[in-house]
Enzyme design. Structure first.
Site, PDB file in Angstrom:
ATOM      1  CG  HIS A 359      -1.808   1.147   1.382  1.00 38.25           C
ATOM      2  ND1 HIS A 359      -3.165   1.080   1.124  1.00 38.25           N
ATOM      3  CD2 HIS A 359      -1.568   2.433   1.768  1.00 38.25           C
ATOM      4  CE1 HIS A 359      -3.703   2.266   1.332  1.00 38.25           C
ATOM      5  NE2 HIS A 359      -2.761   3.112   1.734  1.00 38.25           N
ATOM      6  CD  GLU A 360       1.695   3.674   3.706  1.00 37.39           C
ATOM      7  OE1 GLU A 360       1.936   4.717   3.070  1.00 37.39           O
ATOM      8  OE2 GLU A 360       0.672   3.535   4.408  1.00 37.39           O
ATOM      9  CG  HIS A 363       0.273   6.199  -0.675  1.00 33.67           C
ATOM     10  ND1 HIS A 363      -0.808   6.905  -1.151  1.00 33.67           N
ATOM     11  CD2 HIS A 363      -0.187   5.524   0.421  1.00 33.67           C
ATOM     12  CE1 HIS A 363      -1.864   6.668  -0.389  1.00 33.67           C
ATOM     13  NE2 HIS A 363      -1.509   5.838   0.573  1.00 33.67           N
ATOM     14  CD  GLU A 388      -5.003   6.881   1.019  1.00 32.03           C
ATOM     15  OE1 GLU A 388      -4.819   5.654   1.011  1.00 32.03           O
ATOM     16  OE2 GLU A 388      -4.455   7.631   1.821  1.00 32.03           O
TER      17      GLU A 388
END
Length: 571
Positions: A359-360, A363, A388
């Site tokens: 997820h990070e 980004h 997101e």
């Protein structure tokens, strides 16, 4: 004898010549004015970026130091730098200049017009009294410091957030589960009064600018209309109501059986997560065992390299592992919009941190692979929720059986064995999160509408309404305040839900147009550079050049809607 007809013609021709000269003069003047206005705006932007760019980087460096060390002086420096930035945006003369340009409608160049809109919104939200501005910044920083450094006490011992999550995931003793859950809420008592005070300060600032409250202002100035977001969230509520009700009923039976209680006795501490925003581990498959003997960092490095979005330079500057004083959560930061992108994590080799790392890094690659030719002010994601969405697109892979098979070298037999449970798990996870997002969105709207109401009671009313969770008996604690987003990411949480919708829309587009299949479950992106290329060209590189719905339509052929999410997880 005078030729009257010729004289009249000459007079008319002269008048027409004069009229033509006058019109030409007006057009030249208007053109000159337009050129002067656009030149003036371009000059303003260049001077503004020269001021703001080094300050933004310094502020992010200070925040990074604060988050990675917990040092009070770093938090203080971060707050001071944020205040300096906001003071630039609070300059009334500069705001008047931008407002005049905006109302004149004389800026026609698309990139200049877009930058003008971005600048106008940022200046508008900071046109508040300097004393009030300082109070907001300092109080917000103080609350964040408390969140980062607070460690709850359980059985007389300080514990970390990871330790509480482990207990809620694995402990079978009901009393111990309850104690761990209550420990997770202790920070609420520490910060609740400050958060309410901050909400009132934010409302005061918003109302001075002509908005009903801070919640309304936040949406409007991030190019979202309240009615537009209300409608989307209403659609989410309608689409998910029946599937969630049926899934929750089945889930409650499994949890009651596991903890040797009746369904009526289930309480918040039985749902494996302090807020019931994550999926309880009730299925036969234990996802963690597939990751515990693998390095989640190395898995992520190989995966992103395979789609030609390499992340080694990002990880080299990142802070990845748990220690005292460090922020216990996870986030990504772009320091300069020129490639210095870092993530903070507290990695463990389990599925939850595999998801968080993907997820990070989602980004991070959005920020890393921008287009340097795009103006600085537009060289960021189209919207908070579009970054997101990309993060969620990748985060979902950690529990995709086909992705797991490829990156963990699982056999067909093992994949087929875990696939049914993982499919149920993925569907339940999305349903649970959607209902949780409805709690956050609607509670926060109510919080800013009237921060003096009984918030503790309102919180549990909404939890019961949207999540179908029975509140603890006779509990009057600020449990809502233990959610860090109310303090440091106000009026943000609905963007996570919009991100989920965008992630589904992207995935369905990739499935249908790149892989040319309808079998979305098997599309994992592994070792397929076409996926990285598509995201770079259609999502990352445009940056903020277009408003978010325009970018989404250009990238996927459709504006944002719930249908793709519904076809992926609800049907």
């Amino acid at each position: 004898m005078l030729n009257i007809k010729a004289g009249v013609n000459q007079t008319v021709e002269g008048a027409m010549r004069l009229m033509g000269i006058l019109i030409l003069s007006i057009l030249l003047f208007v053109s000159c004015q337009k050129q002067n206005r656009e030149e003036a705006l371009q000059q303003f932007i260049e001077q503004h970026v020269a001021k703001i760019k080094p300050l933004e980087k310094a502020a992010k460096e200070a925040y990074w130091e604060a988050a990675t060390t917990g040092r009070q002086e770093a938090y203080k420096k971060s707050a001071e730098l944020e205040l300096k930035i906001r003071k630039i945006y609070s300059n009334p003369q500069e705001f008047a200049f931008l407002k005049d340009l905006k109302t004149s409608k004389k800026i026609k160049d698309p990139l200049l017009k877009r930058q003008l809109q971005i600048l106008y919104n940022r200046y508008l939200q900071n046109q508040i009294d300097s004393t009030l501005l300082r109070q907001m910044v300092e109080l917000s920083s103080k609350i964040e410091e408390k969140f980062s450094t607070f460690r709850p006490t359980l059985n007389g011992k300080k514990v970390t957030n990871n330790e509480i999550l482990e207990i809620l995931k694995n402990e079978t003793d009901n009393a111990r589960r309850k104690a761990a859950w209550e420990a997770s809420k202790q920070v609420g008592r520490v910060v609740a009064d400050d958060i309410i005070k901050l909400v009132k300060l934010r409302n005061q600032a918003a109302q001075k600018l002509g908005f009903e409250n801070y919640h309304t202002m936040s949406l409007e100035l991030s190019e979202q209309r309240v009615k537009q977001i209300d409608r989307i969230m209403w659609d989410v509520a309608e689409y998910t109501l029946e599937p969630f009700y049926n899934s929750k009923r089945a889930l409650d039976q499994l949890l009651a059986q596991k903890y040797h209680i009746s369904v009526q006795q289930l309480r918040p501490w039985h749902y494996h997560d302090p807020f019931f925003q994550e999926t309880p581990q009730v299925f036969q498959v234990n996802l963690d065992k597939y990751y515990e003997n693998n390095d989640v960092k190395e898995i992520a490095v190989k995966f992103f390299a395979g789609i030609e979005l390499p992340v080694e330079s990002i990880l080299a500057k990142s802070d990845l592992y748990e220690r005292d004083g460090k922020n216990p959560h996870a986030f990504c930061e772009d320091f300069d919009r020129e490639g210095d992108v870092r993530i903070l994590c507290n990695l463990k080799n389990n599925e939850s941190w595999m998801e968080t790392l993907l997820h990070e890094l989602g980004h991070a690659v959005y920020d890393k692979y921008n287009d340097p030719s795009v103006p600085y002010l537009l060289r960021e994601p189209a919207h908070i929720f579009t970054t997101e969405g990309v993060a969620m697109l990748f985060g979902r892979l950690s529990r995709n059986p086909f992705w797991m098979q490829q990156v963990l070298n699982l056999s067909d037999e093992v994949r087929q064995q875990i696939e049914p449970d993982l499919n149920r798990y993925m569907r339940l996870k999305q349903l649970i999160f959607a209902r949780w997002a409805l709690v956050m969105y609607n509670f926060e709207k109510a919080l800013y509408k009237n921060p003096d109401r009984n918030l503790n009671k309102l919180w549990w009313k909404m939890v019961q309404q949207y999540q179908l969770v029975t509140p603890p008996e006779n509990r009057d604690e600020p449990d809502w305040a233990s959610k860090i987003h109310f303090a440091i990411a106000p009026c943000y949480y609905h963007n996570y839900m919009l991100g989920e919708l965008f992630a589904s829309q992207l995935h369905m587009y990739i499935t249908h147009h790149i892989y040319k299949t309808k079998n979305w479950q098997k599309v994992t992106y592994v070792n397929d550079p076409r996926v990285g290329q598509y995201l770079k060209e259609k999502v990352f590189k445009p940056g903020k050049t277009y408003p978010w719905n325009q970018m989404i339509e250009k990238a996927t052929g459709s504006k944002l809607k719930v249908d793709y999410f519904a076809s992926q997880f609800l049907e």
